[in-house]
Design a protein around this motif. Sequence first.
Motif, PDB file in Angstrom:
ATOM      1  N   VAL A   1      74.189  43.624  30.149  1.00 22.42           N
ATOM      2  CA  VAL A   1      74.725  43.916  31.483  1.00 22.42           C
ATOM      3  C   VAL A   1      76.248  43.935  31.453  1.00 22.42           C
ATOM      4  CG1 VAL A   1      74.915  43.047  33.844  1.00 22.42           C
ATOM      5  CG2 VAL A   1      72.711  43.033  32.692  1.00 22.42           C
ATOM      6  N   ARG A   2      76.855  42.981  30.752  1.00 24.26           N
ATOM      7  CA  ARG A   2      78.315  42.923  30.659  1.00 24.26           C
ATOM      8  C   ARG A   2      78.857  44.195  30.028  1.00 24.26           C
ATOM      9  NH1 ARG A   2      78.954  38.529  27.562  1.00 24.26           N
ATOM     10  NH2 ARG A   2      78.918  37.164  29.361  1.00 24.26           N
ATOM     11  N   GLN A   3      78.245  44.649  28.940  1.00 28.96           N
ATOM     12  CA  GLN A   3      78.717  45.865  28.283  1.00 28.96           C
ATOM     13  C   GLN A   3      78.559  47.077  29.190  1.00 28.96           C
ATOM     14  OE1 GLN A   3      76.567  46.135  24.635  1.00 28.96           O
ATOM     15  NE2 GLN A   3      77.737  44.527  23.630  1.00 28.96           N
ATOM     16  N   SER A   4      77.473  47.121  29.931  1.00 28.38           N
ATOM     17  CA  SER A   4      77.261  48.250  30.825  1.00 28.38           C
ATOM     18  C   SER A   4      78.263  48.251  31.972  1.00 28.38           C
ATOM     19  CB  SER A   4      75.824  48.211  31.314  1.00 28.38           C
ATOM     20  OG  SER A   4      75.722  48.412  32.652  1.00 28.38           O
ATOM     21  N   LEU A   5      78.661  47.087  32.463  1.00 20.95           N
ATOM     22  CA  LEU A   5      79.642  47.018  33.554  1.00 20.95           C
ATOM     23  C   LEU A   5      81.060  47.301  33.079  1.00 20.95           C
ATOM     24  CD1 LEU A   5      78.395  43.909  35.542  1.00 20.95           C
ATOM     25  CD2 LEU A   5      78.289  46.294  36.243  1.00 20.95           C
ATOM     26  N   LEU A   6      81.360  46.965  31.830  1.00 16.73           N
ATOM     27  CA  LEU A   6      82.727  47.116  31.332  1.00 16.73           C
ATOM     28  C   LEU A   6      82.980  48.454  30.647  1.00 16.73           C
ATOM     29  CD1 LEU A   6      83.397  43.542  29.945  1.00 16.73           C
ATOM     30  CD2 LEU A   6      84.166  44.531  32.093  1.00 16.73           C
TER      31      LEU A   6
END
Length: 69
Positions: free
Chosen positions: A58-63
């Motif tokens: 999720v973090r990679q997708s948001l950033l």
Amino acid sequence: MALGAASIASVIGWSIVFTLPDRYAADARVFVDTRTALKPALQGLTTDQNVDAQINYVRQSLLKARNWN
């Protein structure tokens, strides 16, 4: 009289504003239910991931620089 009083008040007010330090802060928190949000994205890719791996996904997708189509 009123124009003079307003001018003096504005000069005093702006001098106070200009003496304040330039300080900016921002804070954001995102809460994600990984069981429902990631189920369509991870369907067929893996059998079961741990929570840390799901949060990292999720973090990679948001950033990402651009995450819309």
